[in-house]
Design a protein around this motif. Structure first.
Motif: not given
Length: 233
Positions: A204-208, A215-217, A223-226, A229-231
């Motif tokens: 996951v990129l943020d500000s370069g 792992a994708a799973r 929870a932070r990713m969701a 970045y995942l809405g």
């Protein structure tokens, strides 16, 4: 086997750094997603890998070879195929003509036949100009063009941009099948959740910068990713 190895890449335009120190790896027959919001540096990363950004430094290797020392066309020769977000086919040429003009292919006729077998929807419209194709068919043609050179890895920049939900699903289904034909994929994608669902790993990129990876799973379950970045969950 590691195909693509990026370490502390910095890339940008003029005096502005868009990518500001990224480490990324793609292994043989692996699907890796690079996600992030608009302006995070995703497309600049893709262009830097292909030598299309005026300034780029750090480590950028493919199968152990230094890509930074190569021209864009030579990066294709060593096994990197690139599908840009726009202008990835020739609108005035037919499907077959779009495949015929790909350079660096030893037996065009045989390889074209393989591509038409792989993409039956294209085979049915082989004499149709690309400008008359649907968005999904155009993207299939862009994939077929990239696969003509028998690459080891495909670099896909926003492959589902501007497509309807049904066509988005078709594109992801095509990407999912790439490892089975011996091709890894680095997917630069705004639809992070759907792309991660077909991926082995993600960044996951943020500000370069790469602010999350794994792992994708695990990223999908974070929870932070969701939230960021995942809405949401």
């Amino acid at each position: 086997m590691t195909l693509l190895a990026i370490e502390q890449m910095v890339a940008g335009y003029g005096e502005i750094d868009i990518v500001t120190g990224i480490d990324i790896a793609v292994h043989e027959k692996e699907i890796v997603t690079v996600a992030g919001t608009n302006g995070a540096g995703k497309s600049t990363l893709a262009k830097a890998i292909m030598g299309l950004v005026p300034r780029c430094r750090g480590v950028l290797r493919f199968c152990g070879e230094d890509l930074l020392a190569m021209r864009p066309e030579d990066r294709i020769k060593v096994g990197v195929a690139y599908v840009p977000q726009v202008e990835n086919v020739f609108p005035s040429l037919t499907i077959v003509e779009n495949l015929q003009v790909v350079v660096g292919v030893q037996n065009h006729a045989a390889r074209i036949a393989e591509m038409l077998d792989l993409f039956p929807a294209l085979a049915a419209r082989r004499r149709v100009r690309a400008e008359a194709l649907s968005g999904g068919e155009r993207q299939q043609l862009a994939f077929a063009r990239a696969l003509m050179t028998q690459p080891k890895m495909m670099l896909l920049d926003e492959p589902t941009a501007a497509l309807s939900p049904n066509l988005v699903a078709q594109v992801f289904d095509t990407i999912r099948k790439l490892p089975a034909i011996g091709v890894a994929a680095l997917v630069i994608e705004q639809r992070a959740r759907q792309s991660l669902e077909i991926s082995d790993r993600g960044y996951v990129l943020d500000s370069g910068k790469a602010v999350m990876s794994g792992a994708a799973r695990d990223l999908l379950a974070d929870a932070r990713m969701a939230d960021l970045y995942l809405g949401g969950a």
